[in-house]
Design a protein around this motif. Structure first.
Motif, PDB file in Angstrom:
ATOM      1  N   TRP A  80      10.980  88.491 -16.096  1.00 24.96           N
ATOM      2  CA  TRP A  80       9.696  87.844 -16.368  1.00 24.96           C
ATOM      3  C   TRP A  80       8.957  87.553 -15.059  1.00 24.96           C
ATOM      4  O   TRP A  80       7.758  87.814 -14.932  1.00 24.96           O
ATOM      5  N   ASN A  81       9.684  87.013 -14.085  1.00 26.18           N
ATOM      6  CA  ASN A  81       9.061  86.702 -12.800  1.00 26.18           C
ATOM      7  C   ASN A  81       8.730  87.965 -12.011  1.00 26.18           C
ATOM      8  O   ASN A  81       7.733  87.989 -11.287  1.00 26.18           O
ATOM      9  N   ARG A  84       5.526  89.113 -13.409  1.00 28.81           N
ATOM     10  CA  ARG A  84       4.441  88.267 -12.878  1.00 28.81           C
ATOM     11  C   ARG A  84       4.047  88.704 -11.464  1.00 28.81           C
ATOM     12  O   ARG A  84       2.872  88.774 -11.131  1.00 28.81           O
ATOM     13  N   LEU A  85       5.044  89.002 -10.633  1.00 30.99           N
ATOM     14  CA  LEU A  85       4.767  89.450  -9.273  1.00 30.99           C
ATOM     15  C   LEU A  85       4.039  90.794  -9.279  1.00 30.99           C
ATOM     16  O   LEU A  85       3.077  90.991  -8.525  1.00 30.99           O
ATOM     17  N   GLU A  98       0.845  82.082  -4.479  1.00 27.49           N
ATOM     18  CA  GLU A  98       1.437  82.332  -5.798  1.00 27.49           C
ATOM     19  C   GLU A  98       2.448  83.474  -5.740  1.00 27.49           C
ATOM     20  O   GLU A  98       3.510  83.408  -6.357  1.00 27.49           O
ATOM     21  N   ALA A  99       2.135  84.517  -4.964  1.00 30.04           N
ATOM     22  CA  ALA A  99       3.076  85.628  -4.800  1.00 30.04           C
ATOM     23  C   ALA A  99       4.341  85.146  -4.091  1.00 30.04           C
ATOM     24  O   ALA A  99       5.459  85.498  -4.480  1.00 30.04           O
ATOM     25  N   GLN A 101       5.574  82.103  -4.021  1.00 30.23           N
ATOM     26  CA  GLN A 101       6.329  81.244  -4.935  1.00 30.23           C
ATOM     27  C   GLN A 101       7.054  82.088  -5.987  1.00 30.23           C
ATOM     28  O   GLN A 101       8.198  81.786  -6.348  1.00 30.23           O
ATOM     29  N   THR A 102       6.435  83.142  -6.464  1.00 32.84           N
ATOM     30  CA  THR A 102       7.051  84.001  -7.465  1.00 32.84           C
ATOM     31  C   THR A 102       8.247  84.743  -6.881  1.00 32.84           C
ATOM     32  O   THR A 102       9.277  84.883  -7.541  1.00 32.84           O
ATOM     33  N   ARG A 105      11.026  82.326  -6.809  1.00 32.42           N
ATOM     34  CA  ARG A 105      11.576  82.133  -8.159  1.00 32.42           C
ATOM     35  C   ARG A 105      12.479  83.292  -8.568  1.00 32.42           C
ATOM     36  O   ARG A 105      13.517  83.080  -9.194  1.00 32.42           O
ATOM     37  N   ILE A 106      12.064  84.515  -8.244  1.00 39.19           N
ATOM     38  CA  ILE A 106      12.901  85.674  -8.559  1.00 39.19           C
ATOM     39  C   ILE A 106      14.264  85.507  -7.894  1.00 39.19           C
ATOM     40  O   ILE A 106      15.311  85.708  -8.515  1.00 39.19           O
TER      41      ILE A 106
END
Length: 178
Positions: A80-81, A84-85, A98-99, A101-102, A105-106
């Motif tokens: 999912w992440n 998003r990226l 945002e990139a 942070q994503t 998260r990955i």
């Protein structure tokens, strides 16, 4: 727009679609495998390298399959992440906060997936052999090279995400001075 950014944006779109497809197909195929009996006890016995008793309590089998569902859910969070990226990259947002942070998260979800994989195998062996007579129960704790690779890769992604966050912060700070 640079050629590299154009190529990245062009690659990111189909990768986002592939990730979307994976988000649908992985749980679908896992569910089909579960319903079809693909995850029968003799398969689990062979995969885990353990000897099972003639009968394993239903609650134990359900617990093993439930832990498998958690493993699938963690994998889906990674994908999912990633999706998003890829969507951010397709929009041209490569170095934004945002990139960054994503990416972090990955890495964190990958680390959770790797750690849970080790715990899940240990739990599965323990819970499936729990009905064995005393002295024939098993506890197996182990790391595979894949686990180690996934943990190191996850750490790398977290570090890259932090570095990108810092770079984005410095770029914003520099823009304010101009």
């Amino acid at each position: 727009m640079s050629d590299a950014l154009t190529r990245l944006r062009r690659l990111a779109r189909p990768m986002a679609w592939a990730a979307t497809l994976a988000l649908v197909l992985i749980p679908l195929f896992w569910g089909i495998g579960l319903v079809s009996g693909e995850y029968r006890l003799n398969h689990l016995e062979a995969d885990l390298g353990i000897a099972l008793p003639d009968t394993v309590p239903t609650a134990n089998v359900i617990a093993v399959h439930a832990s498998g569902a958690v493993a699938v859910a963690l994998l889906l969070m990674v994908i999912w992440n990633m999706r998003r990226l890829f969507l951010l990259f397709a929009r041209g947002d490569v170095f934004g906060p945002e990139a960054a942070q994503t990416i972090r998260r990955i890495g964190m979800w990958m680390l959770a997936t790797a750690l849970f994989g080790v715990v899940n195998r240990t739990f599965s062996v323990l819970i499936l052999t729990l009905a064995n007579p005393s002295g024939q129960r098993s506890l197996s704790i182990g790391f595979s090279s894949q686990d180690v690779f996934l943990m190191i890769s996850a750490g790398l992604l977290v570090a890259i995400g932090w570095a990108m966050s810092e770079a984005a912060r410095l770029a914003d700070e520099n823009r304010s001075f101009v």
